[in-house]
Design an enzyme around this catalytic site. Structure first.
Site, PDB file in Angstrom:
ATOM      1  N   HIS A  53      47.767  46.880  44.662  1.00  0.00           N
ATOM      2  CA  HIS A  53      48.128  48.105  45.367  1.00  0.00           C
ATOM      3  C   HIS A  53      49.513  47.957  46.011  1.00  0.00           C
ATOM      4  O   HIS A  53      50.351  48.855  45.933  1.00  0.00           O
ATOM      5  CB  HIS A  53      47.075  48.355  46.437  1.00  0.00           C
ATOM      6  CG  HIS A  53      47.200  49.685  47.094  1.00  0.00           C
ATOM      7  ND1 HIS A  53      46.693  50.823  46.533  1.00  0.00           N
ATOM      8  CD2 HIS A  53      47.788  50.039  48.248  1.00  0.00           C
ATOM      9  CE1 HIS A  53      46.955  51.838  47.336  1.00  0.00           C
ATOM     10  NE2 HIS A  53      47.620  51.390  48.381  1.00  0.00           N
ATOM     11  N   GLU A  75      44.305  48.083  39.073  1.00  0.00           N
ATOM     12  CA  GLU A  75      43.662  48.561  40.293  1.00  0.00           C
ATOM     13  C   GLU A  75      42.442  49.413  39.949  1.00  0.00           C
ATOM     14  O   GLU A  75      41.402  49.311  40.590  1.00  0.00           O
ATOM     15  CB  GLU A  75      44.695  49.394  41.046  1.00  0.00           C
ATOM     16  CG  GLU A  75      44.506  49.454  42.539  1.00  0.00           C
ATOM     17  CD  GLU A  75      45.509  50.422  43.141  1.00  0.00           C
ATOM     18  OE1 GLU A  75      46.663  50.055  43.291  1.00  0.00           O
ATOM     19  OE2 GLU A  75      45.121  51.560  43.447  1.00  0.00           O
ATOM     20  N   ASN A 414      44.348  14.784  32.028  1.00  0.00           N
ATOM     21  CA  ASN A 414      43.534  13.660  31.588  1.00  0.00           C
ATOM     22  C   ASN A 414      42.086  13.834  32.003  1.00  0.00           C
ATOM     23  O   ASN A 414      41.171  13.555  31.238  1.00  0.00           O
ATOM     24  CB  ASN A 414      44.054  12.352  32.200  1.00  0.00           C
ATOM     25  CG  ASN A 414      45.130  11.723  31.335  1.00  0.00           C
ATOM     26  OD1 ASN A 414      45.280  12.091  30.166  1.00  0.00           O
ATOM     27  ND2 ASN A 414      45.870  10.807  31.906  1.00  0.00           N
TER      28      ASN A 414
END
Lengths: 677, 119
Positions: A53, A75, A414
């Site tokens: 917004h 929105e 990893n």
């Protein structure tokens, strides 16, 4: 106002908007990751909604239609979830992530004044997605035509080409107006009743928190071109002056899109709502004075260099005082200078510490991107991961932060790629299908510890040993002697990688050896603890602050030395004719001054006058206030180095201030020119 | 001439305000607390209400909300002291049209009331 001024003002506004967008996007990313875990968390949905917004309001104000359109659709989706009970599915979150990526690209294009990405693809994605379930497009058009004040208090406005224009209403209050923030609030409220307010500066939020000045700027659109809004504002008490001007025109020169028509069937809406939760608007922060300022790191570095200069001056002052004292008559002046030097020392030390503190940044700066990264990686590897972070407010020197960024990425990769098992494997081993990775940071004495923990497969020392032999790093014989702990340490050997083939995720040419080297450069350390089947724990030990200096790197008999730039006055190429012999010793004459010439190689060997055959450059410096030329073989450049202590025994060596690890990973000795001779 | 309802628990303020307005020719009705204010509003249907904030029984915010419930178009001006910022904000959120700060100059009061009568 002429075009140039307009453009400059637009760029200024844009910059402020973009910095706000950065913050909002970073928050949104975090929230989306959280949202995926807790899809029904209303507070998170509200947060994401609010960010979109706010961006929409700013984009509308700046005439950035593409941004308005995309944030508006996002929105709308969130609104369906928020108030119409639509379920937030994983696909939906994916679309939201895609929107986020688009907005990042959009933002970067705006920042670099480049061509903005076309919103068509992402809009199609959202619409297609919306078509699968209920229709977003439908809900948008409904909003566009429904009552003047929709449920959340926001007003809708049609921004397309032949629709309304954006106006800037500037309201100046009398300087002695009491309760200024309430007055501003009143104006904003009343103007909101007769026009569609897109945003304001200061924002509603700022006004409510008393962050006001005597000027209020309201960006609005209205049927009557804002005339009624201006009239209303003029009618409010304590208002001294009101002006109204077309705003979009001022930016359209730079933004053809601002006046062009908008693609797609959905209406455009730029909302402004009176409810507190969704009302931040586009804040022009320059009108409110915060308690922090942004400072370019280069400036901090410069200040640090200047402190270095101060320290040198202090040393010289002390020397002058000593000389004066020796001469006897002026000891009173000498004492005064000595006192001054002592004071200068305290001041410069405090100054130095202050600058060190200004360089601290919270780990949050690099942590924020990890949740998203983990999520994407886990998805790609077909693994399920729950990611937790703690201690992201812990502060570190920004250089340390920069240096650990890549290693942390590597360690986290990893953990997902090699650590966490697939859901099936995990279930077979009696673990929950979802793996867990935790990223923790905390203070411990004078260090900061950052730890990555996973509850995955752990590192198998036997596998490591075998791999090391296979790669020819060690022999079977050597490997047999290693303890489990030592075997695990093998992962830090250059060229080691346990997987046969680098995978898409972990394989990037960097290994744990690079991680270790990076950390050692900043006086840090890395430790690994692992238990087969239970998981792995990688801990980074980091210094809180760094002793950093700029140094000139020189080569002397094939070794690299670092010499603090603060102790080098000038660098000259040595030509044969430059060297003279004065009292049987070599010397150089530079612009009429005589510099005794000593050889660095010789000085290090306690035979300072013996000239090295390959010395091509001379560094002009001074020791004990006497001019001196130091001969070196080659100049390698300048670098910012981190000073490392040499340890108790080596630190007594004459002329050596410490050691450092250079950017390329090679060690170098830092010379103390003052003590070299 | 328009009718104004002056709401204030302090007799001095109330009579002073009433006198200034009466001198301008307004018809003035008075109330000394919030509850009375709502009741008088319904009975007298004034064009404008001048509402003090701190009052016994029912304060100005409560009275404002009560009046707005009965008549969403009611024009209420809050009369406030400097330290009541958050209260005034709440009042404007609840639909108050304007506010004046005590102590006020007669002209300010007259101007505020006149504006509300015009719109």
């Amino acid at each position: 106002m002429n075009d140039k001024d307009n453009y400059q003002e637009y760029r200024q506004d844009l910059e402020i908007f973009l910095s706000e967008v950065d913050e909002l996007l970073a928050n949104t990313e975090e929230n989306l990751v959280e949202l995926e875990k807790a899809p029904s968390d209303a507070a998170l949905i509200q947060e994401v909604f609010r960010a979109m917004h706010t961006i929409k309001g700013g984009a509308a104000t700046l005439g950035l239609q593409d941004g308005v359109e995309v944030t508006h659709l996002m929105e709308s989706i969130l609104d369906e979830v928020r108030s119409q009970g639509r379920e937030l599915t994983a696909e939906m979150v994916d679309v939201l992530f895609a929107v986020l990526d688009y907005l990042r690209e959009w933002r970067n294009a705006l920042g670099g004044d480049k061509e903005r990405p076309s919103p068509e693809k992402i809009l199609a994605k959202i619409r297609e997605f919306a078509g699968n379930e209920s229709s977003v497009a439908h809900s948008v058009s409904q909003q566009g035509t429904s009552s003047a004040v929709p449920r959340d208090g926001s007003r809708t406005v049609d921004l397309d080409g032949d629709g309304k224009r954006i106006y800037l209403l500037t309201v100046r209050f009398k300087s002695d107006a009491p309760l200024l923030s309430v007055r501003a609030f009143q104006v904003l409220t009343l103007v909101g009743e007769v026009s569609e307010v897109l945003s304001s500066a200061p924002s509603l939020d700022d006004i409510e928190n008393d962050r006001v000045s005597d000027v209020l700027r309201i960006y609005l659109t209205a049927e009557d071109d804002g005339k009624e809004a201006a009239r209303t504002a003029r009618g409010v008490q304590d208002v001294a002056e009101v002006s109204l001007e077309r705003y979009d025109q001022r930016v359209s020169r730079d933004n053809p899109a601002a006046s062009g028509s908008v693609a797609g069937g959905a209406g455009n809406e730029a909302g402004f709502s009176r409810d507190e939760s969704a009302s931040q608007g586009y804040t022009v922060k320059k009108t409110t004075l915060g308690k922090t300022v942004r400072v370019d790191v280069a400036l901090l570095d410069f200040l640090m260099d200047m402190v270095g200069e101060l320290v040198i001056d202090r040393t010289r002052l002390t020397q002058i005082a000593t000389r004066l004292q020796r001469s006897g008559e002026t000891s009173a002046v000498g004492n005064e200078i000595r006192a001054l030097a002592a004071h200068l020392q305290r001041t410069s030390a405090e100054l130095q510490e202050g600058i060190m503190r200004a360089r601290l940044l919270p780990l949050k700066n690099i942590f924020t991107k990890f949740p998203r990264m983990i999520r994407d990686l886990a998805q790609r590897c077909g693994k399920q991961v729950e990611f937790e972070m703690a201690g992201e407010d812990t502060e570190l020197d920004r250089t340390v932060l920069e240096v650990i960024d890549d290693p942390l990425i590597h360690i986290l990769r990893n953990a997902i790629d090699h650590g966490i098992e697939t859901p099936d494997e995990r279930v077979a081993r009696g673990k929950p299908p979802k793996g867990r990775i935790r990223l923790l940071a905390w203070h411990e004495e004078n260090q900061v510890l950052v730890r990555v923990e996973d509850d995955g497969a752990g590192i198998d020392p036997e596998k490591i040993k075998k791999a090391a032999v296979k790669k020819g790093l060690l022999t079977e014989e050597e490997v047999r002697k290693l303890s489990e702990k030592e075997a695990i340490e093998l992962i830090f050997m250059p060229g080691f990688s346990t997987t046969e083939k680098a995978t898409e995720v972990s394989g990037r040419g960097v290994g744990m050896d690079v991680v270790r080297t990076n950390l050692e450069r900043i006086n840090g350390h890395v430790e690994v603890r692992s238990q087969v089947g239970l998981g792995t724990e990688v801990t980074l030990r980091l210094p809180l602050t760094l002793a950093i200096m700029r140094a000139l790197l020189v080569k002397c008999e094939d070794l690299t030395y670092a010499i603090p730039t603060s102790s080098v006055e000038e660098v000259l190429a040595i030509k044969d004719g430059d060297i003279r012999t004065i009292q049987g010793k070599p010397a150089m004459s530079v612009r009429g001054r005589i510099f005794p010439l000593i050889s660095l190689a010789g000085a290090l060997r306690d035979d300072k006058w013996k000239r090295g055959s390959s010395e091509r450059y001379a560094l002009l410096t001074r020791t004990n206030d006497e001019p001196l030329a130091l001969g070196v073989d080659d100049l390698l450049g300048e670098e910012e180095v981190v000073v490392k202590e040499m340890g108790r025994l080596l630190s007594r060596l004459k002329g050596i201030a410490g050691a450092t690890i250079l950017a390329q990973g090679d060690p170098a000795v830092i010379l103390d020119v003052q003590r070299l001779i | 001439m328009p009718k104004v309802l002056v709401v204030d628990d302090a007799m001095f303020m109330r009579t002073k305000t009433s006198r200034i307005l009466a001198e301008q020719g307004y018809e003035v009705v008075e109330a000394s607390n919030g509850e009375e204010a709502i009741q008088k509003y319904v009975e007298e249907k004034p064009q404008v209400v001048l509402m003090d904030i701190t009052m016994p029984v029912l304060d100005g915010i409560g009275a404002l909300k009560g009046i707005k419930e009965k008549d969403p178009d009611a024009r209420v001006i809050m009369v406030t002291a400097l330290g009541q910022k958050s209260m005034v904000l709440e009042a404007i959120r609840a639909g108050a049209r304007d506010f004046i700060v005590k102590p006020f100059q007669p002209e300010k009061l007259i101007e505020a009331v006149r504006k509300q009568c015009q719109t």
